[in-house]
Design an enzyme around this catalytic site. Structure first.
Site, PDB file in Angstrom:
ATOM      1  N   HIS A 121       0.695  -0.794   0.820  1.00  0.00           N
ATOM      2  CA  HIS A 121       0.098   0.414   0.260  1.00  0.00           C
ATOM      3  C   HIS A 121      -0.836   0.007  -0.876  1.00  0.00           C
ATOM      4  O   HIS A 121      -0.427  -0.640  -1.840  1.00  0.00           O
ATOM      5  CB  HIS A 121       1.175   1.372  -0.267  1.00  0.00           C
ATOM      6  CG  HIS A 121       0.606   2.656  -0.792  1.00  0.00           C
ATOM      7  ND1 HIS A 121       0.414   3.768   0.006  1.00  0.00           N
ATOM      8  CD2 HIS A 121       0.169   3.000  -2.027  1.00  0.00           C
ATOM      9  CE1 HIS A 121      -0.096   4.747  -0.710  1.00  0.00           C
ATOM     10  NE2 HIS A 121      -0.258   4.302  -1.953  1.00  0.00           N
ATOM     11  N   CYS A 122      -2.104   0.372  -0.749  1.00  0.00           N
ATOM     12  CA  CYS A 122      -3.117   0.018  -1.750  1.00  0.00           C
ATOM     13  C   CYS A 122      -3.236   1.156  -2.756  1.00  0.00           C
ATOM     14  O   CYS A 122      -3.613   2.277  -2.393  1.00  0.00           O
ATOM     15  CB  CYS A 122      -4.457  -0.250  -1.073  1.00  0.00           C
ATOM     16  SG  CYS A 122      -5.801  -0.601  -2.225  1.00  0.00           S
ATOM     17  N   PHE A 123      -2.915   0.887  -4.008  1.00  0.00           N
ATOM     18  CA  PHE A 123      -2.976   1.926  -5.030  1.00  0.00           C
ATOM     19  C   PHE A 123      -4.408   2.268  -5.418  1.00  0.00           C
ATOM     20  O   PHE A 123      -4.692   3.389  -5.833  1.00  0.00           O
ATOM     21  CB  PHE A 123      -2.185   1.487  -6.268  1.00  0.00           C
ATOM     22  CG  PHE A 123      -0.703   1.471  -6.054  1.00  0.00           C
ATOM     23  CD1 PHE A 123       0.034   2.630  -6.141  1.00  0.00           C
ATOM     24  CD2 PHE A 123      -0.050   0.289  -5.752  1.00  0.00           C
ATOM     25  CE1 PHE A 123       1.403   2.624  -5.939  1.00  0.00           C
ATOM     26  CE2 PHE A 123       1.318   0.269  -5.548  1.00  0.00           C
ATOM     27  CZ  PHE A 123       2.049   1.441  -5.647  1.00  0.00           C
ATOM     28  N   GLY A 126      -5.299   4.605  -2.804  1.00  0.00           N
ATOM     29  CA  GLY A 126      -4.324   5.680  -2.634  1.00  0.00           C
ATOM     30  C   GLY A 126      -3.938   5.873  -1.183  1.00  0.00           C
ATOM     31  O   GLY A 126      -3.608   6.993  -0.779  1.00  0.00           O
ATOM     32  N   ASN A 127      -3.959   4.795  -0.392  1.00  0.00           N
ATOM     33  CA  ASN A 127      -3.738   4.916   1.036  1.00  0.00           C
ATOM     34  C   ASN A 127      -3.038   3.670   1.548  1.00  0.00           C
ATOM     35  O   ASN A 127      -3.098   2.597   0.937  1.00  0.00           O
ATOM     36  CB  ASN A 127      -5.078   5.094   1.767  1.00  0.00           C
ATOM     37  CG  ASN A 127      -4.907   5.681   3.151  1.00  0.00           C
ATOM     38  OD1 ASN A 127      -3.811   6.071   3.533  1.00  0.00           O
ATOM     39  ND2 ASN A 127      -5.980   5.739   3.904  1.00  0.00           N
TER      40      ASN A 127
END
Length: 274
Positions: A121-123, A126-127
Site C-alpha cells: 500500500h503506497c501512502f 493513497g492506493n
C-alpha cells in the site's frame, strides 16, 4: 490504525505540495537565471533545454501518478463472496492465509478490499499497488527520481551563481547546510536562499529514495515476486525473467517509458495466461 489512515491522507497532500514548490522554483527562479548567458543561441540556450527536460520529466511523473490512483487493483471481495461475517474477520485479523482463496490475494485494511497480486500500500498515492498499476507505479518512481535530481542540479547551479560558491569539492555540498544555517541566523543569508538550500537536501533524499525503491521493485519483478509475497514467505513458480517483465510492462514497453499510458496489453497477457 488511525495513524495509518491519517498518513494515507497527509502523504498525498505532502507530495503534491512538494511538486508544486518544485515547479514554481524551476519555472520562476532556476530557469530565468539561466538566460544570463549571452553566448548561446536562443534555440539551444541552457534555459530552454533544461525547461523542456524538466517539463518532460514532470509530465511523466504526474501522469503516472494519476494513473496509479485511477487504475486501482481489482476488488476480489465480490468474486470471493466475502460477506460481513466471520470470513471477513479472518481476512482482517490475518488468521486465514490469503493464498487459501486465490494465489497472491491480500486484504488491505486501509482500502478495505481484497486485491490480486498485491504488492504494498503506497501512502503517497493513497492506493494499493497491484497487477493493474504496477507499471505506472514504477514509472512514477523513476520520473520522480529524475525530476528531483534534475531540480537538485539546477538548484546547485543557482546557489553557486547567487552565493558565488563552488561545488567542485564533493564535500562542499555536505558542508553547505551547516554553513548556511549559521549564516542565516547571523543575517548574512536571505530567507529565500535558505529555503532553496533546504529544498536541495529534500530533492536529494526523495530522488535517492525513489531510485532505490524503483531498482528494488524491478529486482522483484525479474524474480516474479511481489513485496507482499517476500514479506510473507510465499513461494512462486519460477519463470523466465523476460516473461516476468512482459507481464508487468507489456510488449510495447517503450511507449510507456516515453508517455504515461495505461498498460492494457499486460492485462490481456495475464488473462490469456489464465
Amino acid at each position: 490504525m488511525l495513524v495509518l489512515r491519517l498518513l494515507n491522507v497527509v502523504a498525498p497532500a505532502y507530495f503534491l505540495c512538494i511538486s508544486l514548490v518544485t515547479f514554481v522554483l524551476q519555472i520562476f527562479v532556476f530557469i530565468p537565471s539561466m538566460f544570463r548567458d549571452p553566448s548561446t543561441t536562443p534555440l539551444f540556450s541552457p534555459a530552454l533545454l533544461h525547461g523542456a527536460l524538466f517539463l518532460f520529466l514532470s509530465a511523466n511523473a504526474l501522469g503516472n501518478y494519476v494513473l496509479v490512483i485511477q487504475n486501482s487493483p481489482e476488488d476480489l471481495g465480490k468474486d470471493l463472496n466475502l460477506g460481513k461475517g466471520a470470513e471477513v474477520a479472518e481476512w482482517l485479523d490475518g488468521s486465514r492465509s490469503p493464498g487459501s482463496a486465490l494465489p497472491g490475494t491480500h486484504f488491505c485494511r486501509l482500502c478495505a478490499r481484497v486485491t490480486q497480486r498485491h504488492d504494498h500500500h503506497c501512502f503517497f498515492t493513497g492506493n494499493c499497488i497491484g497487477s493493474r498499476n504496477m507499471r505506472n507505479f514504477i514509472m512514477f518512481c523513476l520520473y520522480t527520481s529524475l525530476a528531483c535530481l534534475d531540480s537538485l542540479v539546477a538548484g546547485m547551479a543557482y546557489i553557486s551563481a547567487t552565493l558565488s560558491m563552488s561545488f567542485a569539492d564533493p564535500l562542499a555540498f555536505l558542508a553547505l547546510l551547516p554553513h548556511s544555517i549559521s549564516q542565516f541566523f547571523s543575517g548574512a543569508l536571505l530567507s529565500s536562499e535558505m529555503f532553496v538550500i533546504l529544498m536541495l537536501y529534500l530533492w536529494l533524499g526523495i530522488g535517492l529514495a525513489c531510485a532505490g525503491f524503483c531498482c528494488h521493485q524491478l529486482l522483484l519483478i525479474l524474480r516474479g515476486q511481489t513485496r507482499y509475497q517476500v514479506r510473507k514467505g510465499v513461494l512462486v513458480r519460477a519463470r523466465p525473467w523476460r516473461e516476468n517483465l512482459q507481464e508487468v510492462f507489456g510488449k510495447k514497453w517503450l511507449l510507456g517509458l516515453l508517455i504515461p499510458v495505461q498498460n492494457v496489453e499486460s492485462s490481456c497477457y495475464r488473462q490469456k495466461e489464465k
